[in-house]
Design a protein around this motif. Structure first.
Motif, mmCIF file in Angstrom:
data_model
loop_
_atom_site.group_PDB
_atom_site.id
_atom_site.type_symbol
_atom_site.label_atom_id
_atom_site.label_comp_id
_atom_site.label_asym_id
_atom_site.label_seq_id
_atom_site.Cartn_x
_atom_site.Cartn_y
_atom_site.Cartn_z
ATOM 1 N N MET A 1 0.821 -1.283 0.056
ATOM 2 C CA MET A 1 -0.003 -0.158 -0.072
ATOM 3 C C MET A 1 0.995 1.318 -0.239
ATOM 4 N N ALA A 2 0.544 2.340 -1.002
ATOM 5 C CA ALA A 2 1.276 3.541 -0.852
ATOM 6 C C ALA A 2 0.958 4.378 0.250
ATOM 7 N N ALA A 3 1.675 5.353 0.663
ATOM 8 C CA ALA A 3 1.597 5.923 1.891
ATOM 9 C C ALA A 3 1.649 7.326 1.467
ATOM 10 N N VAL A 4 0.841 8.528 2.041
ATOM 11 C CA VAL A 4 1.183 10.016 1.600
ATOM 12 C C VAL A 4 1.206 10.646 2.909
ATOM 13 N N LEU A 5 2.217 11.589 3.164
ATOM 14 C CA LEU A 5 2.130 12.239 4.333
ATOM 15 C C LEU A 5 1.670 13.704 4.007
ATOM 16 N N LEU A 6 0.678 14.003 4.944
ATOM 17 C CA LEU A 6 0.074 15.260 4.866
ATOM 18 C C LEU A 6 0.533 16.460 5.885
ATOM 19 N N ILE A 7 1.091 17.571 5.609
ATOM 20 C CA ILE A 7 1.460 18.521 6.739
ATOM 21 C C ILE A 7 0.709 19.686 6.656
ATOM 22 N N ASP A 8 -0.369 19.991 7.634
ATOM 23 C CA ASP A 8 -1.226 21.112 7.181
ATOM 24 C C ASP A 8 -1.605 21.339 8.431
ATOM 25 N N ASP A 9 -1.539 22.949 8.908
ATOM 26 C CA ASP A 9 -2.290 22.952 10.242
ATOM 27 C C ASP A 9 -3.779 23.190 10.344
ATOM 28 N N ASP A 10 -4.406 23.184 9.161
ATOM 29 C CA ASP A 10 -5.790 23.432 8.770
ATOM 30 C C ASP A 10 -6.422 22.070 9.107
ATOM 31 N N ARG A 11 -7.294 21.956 10.264
ATOM 32 C CA ARG A 11 -7.997 20.729 10.395
ATOM 33 C C ARG A 11 -8.904 20.266 9.396
ATOM 34 N N THR A 12 -9.255 21.210 8.475
ATOM 35 C CA THR A 12 -10.378 20.894 7.593
ATOM 36 C C THR A 12 -9.789 20.285 6.314
ATOM 37 N N ILE A 13 -8.553 20.763 6.172
ATOM 38 C CA ILE A 13 -7.662 20.335 5.163
ATOM 39 C C ILE A 13 -7.282 19.053 5.351
ATOM 40 N N ARG A 14 -7.010 18.626 6.645
ATOM 41 C CA ARG A 14 -6.724 17.354 6.947
ATOM 42 C C ARG A 14 -7.742 16.196 6.627
ATOM 43 N N HIS A 15 -8.897 16.683 7.035
ATOM 44 C CA HIS A 15 -10.259 15.827 6.992
ATOM 45 C C HIS A 15 -10.532 15.478 5.526
ATOM 46 N N LEU A 16 -10.366 16.834 4.807
ATOM 47 C CA LEU A 16 -10.583 16.391 3.366
ATOM 48 C C LEU A 16 -9.943 15.780 2.630
ATOM 49 N N VAL A 17 -8.560 15.776 2.639
ATOM 50 C CA VAL A 17 -7.687 14.961 2.098
ATOM 51 C C VAL A 17 -7.778 13.241 2.474
ATOM 52 N N SER A 18 -8.132 13.374 3.836
ATOM 53 C CA SER A 18 -7.937 11.849 4.406
ATOM 54 C C SER A 18 -9.320 11.279 3.804
ATOM 55 N N GLU A 19 -10.401 11.887 3.745
ATOM 56 C CA GLU A 19 -11.585 11.258 3.155
ATOM 57 C C GLU A 19 -11.474 10.980 1.556
#
Length: 490
Positions: A1-19
């Motif tokens: 499985m490929a892995a992507v790291l997201l670094i962002d202090d905006d909780r909305t961005i973290r939720h959207l990308v994870s979804e």
């Protein structure tokens, strides 16, 4: 499985990308600070990074430098709130992969991440060249021991460390991208990016933007600035596949960038520098296209500073068994099939087929057969019907391909031997092949063969003697037997 790291202090961005990647084969690890992100980087070894350029605790550029220091080949996609951000442009110059604008377009996020994962594989999976130093890492391989493939390996070895443009010529499916990646992995630019563009797959109107970028408003639909591949690939290697399909307008810009190492984005007057090595590939006869006015002669000469010719699979039939063994080992493991071998009848089918789609077609055929297989041995019935259907038209085409390959190989051999009588030698070879083929068609009957050839029986006898064609129960040419019925005593 490929892995992507997201670094962002905006909780909305973290939720959207994870979804956006929920339920896919891509795992997202999200961090809200730089230090947390670096810890996740060390723990999960991601294949791509999404990085906010304006973090609350530090600059995204500083984080990028830290990431780049640990893994210079890790694709980093910046997230920025402004399409005119000079910070984002500065990041691209530092070899970031691309950037995304807020509010995020999730379809664009998935598209860029998919591209980054593909590029990650191309940069990280080495291409092993037989006879070269092994990296110790399992990777892709160039397979073959034929004379033609040995020349390919020599060419890669000669040019890899030389920072010059390379032209790879070969039919579709012969492995031109593998050669380009082998050159990249063995070059001084191997720590830089490797990007690939298929010029035939992108419309002419968009290829210029894909390569050189564009400014916002430069054409209809250009709603933001776009960074082209030459900026993305700074310090690395750009592979341009099917360059013969490039339009005259893009050809002129390519010539400038190869000559002067500079270019302009579409809709901009700002001159940008390009530190990029170009490896181009084509299945077209570019010299013929130059003669016909379809390709710029000056660009052709720039591209072909060093040329590597990849042989078609039918030109290296002696490599077929090696390729079968190689791909069977890979695909039986990949498809979880317990196949131990190939039946003699199935092997005969594979050896007799002419493989117009070359190595790529061979790969697809083997996958098809393995999926059909119901036991430990591949049978002829498991292969696609076209491999088993042989009619006169197919045989005639196959004969033509064989003759072409034999003549080509003979000419190459005599050129390497510094022949000074090549015309006469080639004519004699073709005449010998013709006489032997007609005798086989005539079942060894010399009267019938002379009639087909349109010469007298006496002339045919003279040619048989002078060309070294002997007739017994086989029609032979210099020791190579061609099956025939017993020769007539006429």
């Amino acid at each position: 499985m490929a892995a992507v790291l997201l670094i962002d202090d905006d909780r909305t961005i973290r939720h959207l990308v994870s979804e956006a990647f929920a339920g896919s084969d891509i795992e997202v690890h999200a961090a809200k600070t730089a230090d947390e992100g670096m810890a996740l980087l060390d723990r999960h070894r991601p294949d791509a990074v999404l990085l906010d350029i304006m973090l609350s605790d530090t600059s995204g550029l500083d984080v990028f430098e830290r990431i780049h220091g640990r893994d210079p080949k890790l694709p980093v996609i910046f997230i920025t709130a402004s399409d005119s951000s000079e910070t984002a442009i500065q990041a691209m110059k530092l070899s970031a992969f691309d950037y995304l604008l807020k509010p995020l377009d999730l379809a664009r996020v998935r598209q860029l991440v998919d591209q980054a994962l593909q590029i990650r594989r191309l940069m990280n999976v080495p291409v092993e060249v037989p006879g070269g130093a092994r990296s110790g890492v399992s990777g892709d391989q160039l397979v073959g021991r034929s004379t033609a493939m040995q020349e390919v390996y020599k060419g890669i070895g000669r040019v890899a460390e030389q920072d010059v443009t390379v032209l790879v010529h070969g039919e579709s499916g012969t492995g031109k991208e593998l050669v380009a990646r082998a050159i990249y992995h063995h070059s001084a630019r191997s720590r830089g990016p490797f990007l690939a563009v298929n010029c035939a797959a992108i419309p002419d109107t968009l290829l210029e933007s894909e390569l050189f970028g564009h400014e916002k408003g430069s054409f209809t639909g250009a709603d933001s600035r776009r960074i082209g591949k030459f900026e993305q690939c700074s310090g690395g290697t750009l592979f341009l596949d099917e360059i013969g399909d490039m339009s005259p307008m893009v050809q002129s810009k390519m010539l400038r960038i190869l000559q002067e190492k500079e270019f302009e984005r579409l809709g901009s007057n700002q001159v940008l520098k390009a530190d990029v090595r170009v490896i181009a590939a084509t299945h077209c006869d570019l010299e013929k296209m130059v003669d016909e006015g379809k390709f710029r002669a000056d660009l052709y000469y720039r591209l072909s500073a060093f040329t590597i010719r990849l042989p078609a699979l039918r030109e290296r039939a002696e490599d077929l068994l090696l390729l079968l063994e190689h791909f069977l080992e890979i695909y039986t493991r990949e498809l979880k099939k317990d196949v131990q071998g190939i039946s003699p009848e199935a092997l005969d089918v594979l050896l007799q087929y002419r493989w117009p789609g070359n190595v790529r077609e061979l790969q697809n055929v083997l996958k098809h057969a393995l999926l059909q297989a119901a036991g430990p041995v591949l049978l002829a019935d498991f292969f696609p019907p076209k491999l088993r259907q042989r009619d006169e038209a197919v045989d005639a085409a196959a004969l033509g391909d064989t003759v072409d390959a034999d003549v080509h190989a003979f000419i190459e051999q005599r050129l390497r031997a510094d022949s000074n009588n090549l015309y006469a030698e080639t004519v004699e070879l073709i005449e010998r092949m013709l006489v032997a083929r007609v005798l086989r068609e005539a079942d060894g009957n010399q009267s019938k063969a002379a009639k087909i050839l349109g010469i007298t029986r006496g002339s045919l006898r003279n040619k048989i003697r002078s060309l070294g064609v002997s007739i017994d129960r086989m029609v032979k040419v210099d020791g190579d037997a061609l099956e025939a019925e017993p020769a007539s005593a006429e």
